[in-house]
Design a protein around this motif. Sequence first.
Motif, PDB file in Angstrom:
ATOM      1  N   SER A 192      43.502  38.655  41.937  1.00 40.74           N
ATOM      2  CA  SER A 192      42.778  39.726  41.269  1.00 40.74           C
ATOM      3  C   SER A 192      43.707  40.414  40.284  1.00 40.74           C
ATOM      4  O   SER A 192      44.922  40.398  40.436  1.00 40.74           O
ATOM      5  CB  SER A 192      42.243  40.734  42.288  1.00 40.74           C
ATOM      6  N   ASN A 250      39.543  32.420  39.667  1.00 37.24           N
ATOM      7  CA  ASN A 250      40.941  32.821  39.887  1.00 37.24           C
ATOM      8  C   ASN A 250      41.386  32.534  41.317  1.00 37.24           C
ATOM      9  O   ASN A 250      41.976  33.391  41.994  1.00 37.24           O
ATOM     10  CB  ASN A 250      41.130  34.310  39.580  1.00 37.24           C
ATOM     11  N   THR A 251      41.104  31.342  41.760  1.00 39.46           N
ATOM     12  CA  THR A 251      41.419  30.972  43.139  1.00 39.46           C
ATOM     13  C   THR A 251      42.225  29.682  43.174  1.00 39.46           C
ATOM     14  O   THR A 251      41.922  28.731  42.444  1.00 39.46           O
ATOM     15  CB  THR A 251      40.135  30.809  43.966  1.00 39.46           C
TER      16      THR A 251
END
Length: 117
Positions: A25, A76-77
Amino acid sequence: QVQLVQSGGGLVQAGGSLRLSCVVSGSIPAFNTMGWYRQAPGKQRELVASITSGASTNYADSVKGRFTISRDNAKNTLFLQMNSLKVEDTAVYYCLVKPWIGRAEYWGQGTQVTVSS
């Protein structure tokens, strides 16, 4: 502020599988390398696998053919699929994001992976 939150560790028997996830994040540059490191008791932290924003991958010899690193840029993983686990894979696993420009590095909190015989 950039934060990395890991999940998916645990206890598994030798030969089993686990999947680690790391959700990033905050704002990070598009051009970066993400990776998984591990640290076993009494040993130095070592690179397990890495993947660039262009999807080029690199693996430690000890995990080639057993582990697969992947990333979902839209979410975003970062992932690490671990198959055919061995006792010697037991360690705390950390995810990392390193932008190509600058010296910043962002680390996850670590997750324990324990492989029993």
